[in-house]
Structures are given as C-alpha cells and as structure tokens.
Design an enzyme around this catalytic site. Sequence first.
Site, PDB file in Angstrom:
ATOM      1  N   ASN A   8    -128.411 -69.980  -0.848  1.00 56.97           N
ATOM      2  CA  ASN A   8    -127.677 -71.060  -0.179  1.00 56.97           C
ATOM      3  C   ASN A   8    -128.714 -71.981   0.455  1.00 56.97           C
ATOM      4  O   ASN A   8    -129.315 -71.625   1.466  1.00 56.97           O
ATOM      5  CB  ASN A   8    -126.749 -70.449   0.877  1.00 56.97           C
ATOM      6  CG  ASN A   8    -126.084 -71.492   1.746  1.00 56.97           C
ATOM      7  OD1 ASN A   8    -126.102 -72.685   1.429  1.00 56.97           O
ATOM      8  ND2 ASN A   8    -125.492 -71.050   2.844  1.00 56.97           N
ATOM      9  N   LYS A  10    -128.225 -74.719   1.911  1.00 58.58           N
ATOM     10  CA  LYS A  10    -127.665 -75.452   3.059  1.00 58.58           C
ATOM     11  C   LYS A  10    -128.018 -76.936   2.956  1.00 58.58           C
ATOM     12  O   LYS A  10    -128.115 -77.465   1.850  1.00 58.58           O
ATOM     13  CB  LYS A  10    -128.146 -74.824   4.373  1.00 58.58           C
ATOM     14  CG  LYS A  10    -127.924 -73.313   4.406  1.00 58.58           C
ATOM     15  CD  LYS A  10    -128.104 -72.722   5.766  1.00 58.58           C
ATOM     16  CE  LYS A  10    -128.010 -71.214   5.682  1.00 58.58           C
ATOM     17  NZ  LYS A  10    -127.969 -70.564   6.988  1.00 58.58           N
ATOM     18  N   HIS A  93    -118.213 -70.104   4.865  1.00 54.29           N
ATOM     19  CA  HIS A  93    -119.485 -69.735   5.501  1.00 54.29           C
ATOM     20  C   HIS A  93    -119.328 -69.861   7.020  1.00 54.29           C
ATOM     21  O   HIS A  93    -118.642 -70.765   7.509  1.00 54.29           O
ATOM     22  CB  HIS A  93    -120.614 -70.659   4.999  1.00 54.29           C
ATOM     23  CG  HIS A  93    -121.971 -70.174   5.410  1.00 54.29           C
ATOM     24  ND1 HIS A  93    -122.476 -70.358   6.676  1.00 54.29           N
ATOM     25  CD2 HIS A  93    -122.916 -69.498   4.720  1.00 54.29           C
ATOM     26  CE1 HIS A  93    -123.679 -69.818   6.743  1.00 54.29           C
ATOM     27  NE2 HIS A  93    -123.976 -69.287   5.573  1.00 54.29           N
ATOM     28  N   GLU A  95    -121.136 -71.023   9.239  1.00 59.66           N
ATOM     29  CA  GLU A  95    -121.526 -72.324   9.808  1.00 59.66           C
ATOM     30  C   GLU A  95    -120.373 -73.319   9.686  1.00 59.66           C
ATOM     31  O   GLU A  95    -120.185 -74.163  10.559  1.00 59.66           O
ATOM     32  CB  GLU A  95    -122.805 -72.825   9.120  1.00 59.66           C
ATOM     33  CG  GLU A  95    -124.010 -72.017   9.589  1.00 59.66           C
ATOM     34  CD  GLU A  95    -125.180 -71.993   8.626  1.00 59.66           C
ATOM     35  OE1 GLU A  95    -125.192 -72.759   7.647  1.00 59.66           O
ATOM     36  OE2 GLU A  95    -126.092 -71.178   8.856  1.00 59.66           O
ATOM     37  N   GLU A 160    -121.612 -61.454   6.168  1.00 56.90           N
ATOM     38  CA  GLU A 160    -122.733 -62.082   6.854  1.00 56.90           C
ATOM     39  C   GLU A 160    -122.500 -62.052   8.364  1.00 56.90           C
ATOM     40  O   GLU A 160    -121.802 -62.932   8.902  1.00 56.90           O
ATOM     41  CB  GLU A 160    -122.877 -63.543   6.415  1.00 56.90           C
ATOM     42  CG  GLU A 160    -123.129 -63.726   4.941  1.00 56.90           C
ATOM     43  CD  GLU A 160    -123.831 -65.050   4.678  1.00 56.90           C
ATOM     44  OE1 GLU A 160    -124.940 -65.025   4.157  1.00 56.90           O
ATOM     45  OE2 GLU A 160    -123.270 -66.095   5.039  1.00 56.90           O
ATOM     46  N   GLY A 166    -130.255 -66.554   9.811  1.00 53.30           N
ATOM     47  CA  GLY A 166    -131.316 -67.465  10.261  1.00 53.30           C
ATOM     48  C   GLY A 166    -132.075 -66.994  11.480  1.00 53.30           C
ATOM     49  O   GLY A 166    -132.808 -67.764  12.099  1.00 53.30           O
ATOM     50  N   SER A 205    -130.743 -62.931   7.048  1.00 53.53           N
ATOM     51  CA  SER A 205    -132.182 -62.645   7.144  1.00 53.53           C
ATOM     52  C   SER A 205    -132.666 -61.666   6.072  1.00 53.53           C
ATOM     53  O   SER A 205    -133.488 -60.784   6.360  1.00 53.53           O
ATOM     54  CB  SER A 205    -132.530 -62.147   8.551  1.00 53.53           C
ATOM     55  OG  SER A 205    -132.243 -63.158   9.500  1.00 53.53           O
TER      56      SER A 205
HETATM   57  C1  PEP Z   1    -126.857 -67.735   5.105  1.00 56.38           C
HETATM   58  O1  PEP Z   1    -126.814 -68.756   5.761  1.00 56.38           O
HETATM   59  O2  PEP Z   1    -125.947 -67.500   4.291  1.00 56.38           O
HETATM   60  C2  PEP Z   1    -127.971 -66.817   5.307  1.00 56.38           C
HETATM   61  C3  PEP Z   1    -127.818 -65.581   4.949  1.00 56.38           C
HETATM   62  O3  PEP Z   1    -129.105 -67.339   5.898  1.00 56.38           O
HETATM   63  P1  PEP Z   1    -130.507 -66.549   6.154  1.00 56.38           P
HETATM   64  O4  PEP Z   1    -130.843 -65.801   4.899  1.00 56.38           O
HETATM   65  O5  PEP Z   1    -131.483 -67.640   6.453  1.00 56.38           O
HETATM   66  O6  PEP Z   1    -130.268 -65.623   7.289  1.00 56.38           O
END
Ligand code: PEP
Length: 243
Positions: A8, A10, A93, A95, A160, A166, A205
């Site tokens: 992703n 973003k 997601h 976000e 997630e 992040g 992460s």
């Molecule tokens: C995400 O935003 O879906 C995600 C998993 O981000 P990160 O791998 O940077 O934690």
Amino acid sequence: MRQLIAGNWKMNGLTAEAAAIAAALRRGADGLACDVLVCPPATMLSTVAHILVGSACAVGAQDCHAESAGAYTGDLSAPMLRDAGAGWVIVGHSERRASHHETDAQVQAKARAAARAGLTPIVCVGETAEERAAGRHAAVVAQQLTGSLPPGFAGVVAYEPVWAIGTGRSATEAEIAAMHAGIRAELHRLLGEQARGVRILYGGSVKPDNARALLGLPDVGGALVGGASLEAAAFLAIAAAAR
Ligand code: PEP
C-alpha cells in the site's frame, strides 16, 4: 493457498518513482512462491498497471466509491479503477476509517461495489491502542467484520492493529496468532464454508527482518505492507519470506 504480499503506497511518490518501483517489481516478482500486489495512488494506477501487465505482480487501488457513477466530485468508482488497470482494491483502511469517518456500512457498500466491478476487495479491520488496552480488541474486530463484509464475501481480510501501522512496532506473534484465529472463527460464522477461501493478511510494521516470523504464524495468509513497500528491495525481501 498461496500467501499474498500486498503493498500500500498510500499518498506517496510521483509517477517517476512509481514507474521505477514497478519496473523493479516486474523483474523481481518472477518466480516468487507467493502472490504479489501493489496499490499505488490512483493517479499512477494506469502507469504502474502498464509496466506490470503480464508480470507476476498484480495492481490494485487504495479505495473506491460505493456507487459506480454519479455526482461525487473527486471520488473514483470501482469500474473506473478497473478501467485504469486495477484488479484489486483496499477498502476500510484505518486511515480512511479515522480521517474520512468511514463506517462499517460504508466499507461494506464499497466491498460490494468492488466485487460488482470485478475487483477483489481487501477489507481492513483492526483495533486502536485504547481498545486493546481495554481488552475490547477481539469484540471490536468481530463487530467490524460483521458490519463490513457483504454476504457471500469472496475477498481478502487484512488485520491491521491501528497502533502497529507506521510505528515500527508490529503486533507480537502471540497477538497476531490469537487475532487471526478469532477472525477465522468469525468468518466461519458469517460465511460458512466460503470462509475457507478467505486469506487473512497481517498488516502493521511488517519489514524484511520480521517478515519470516510473522508470515510463518498459523493462518497468516500474507501481509499488507505500507512503508516497506515503497522500496522495491525491501518489499521483494518480504515477499521472498512468504510461501
Ligand atoms: C498500512 O498502512 O497498511 C501498513 C501496514 O503500514 P506499515 O507497514 O507502514 O505499518
């Protein structure tokens, strides 16, 4: 079932960077044991799809509108994303749930729209740090699944935890194993036999140095990768750890 490693991107990069990553993935994804997918920003979708056509790396979008057309200024419909080269789409997601106040009902409508357009939806669920601290994580995720998955859902679920996205701090192996088992049980309750075909990705992460351990856990069907997917070498290293 093969694991799926989905990137992703973003709201990052411009066309030149996207094209460079896509070209590296075109070379690097060949012969991997897992399925690989990248989800660039919508403006770069057709460029990336063009570079990756016929390769082992699929292309998806990061969101879609629930309607297929109409007076929705600035939005993009699932048929438009498919037309631009997407075969997949992330919906719900955290976000978007947080900053666009998306509800489970809206996420479900988007997942339906995706399927109608021939896109495979990746429905994201996950608890906040406060919800986990209060011991409500399992109930929160179960409620998100009930509200966000349409009947007969045939896509992918991504677990997630919001606090792991992040932050460089992934969930522990025990936390992931417990949540994935809970999600599998909930999928069986909601979908019956069809639940067997639904991959459950972990996201939060995931990096090259923890990928092998996390992807080796029971019922982890792959990973949704944010930050590390912006570097082709790191993303391919994660995919190389998959099965
Ligand atoms: C995400 O935003 O879906 C995600 C998993 O981000 P990160 O791998 O940077 O934690």
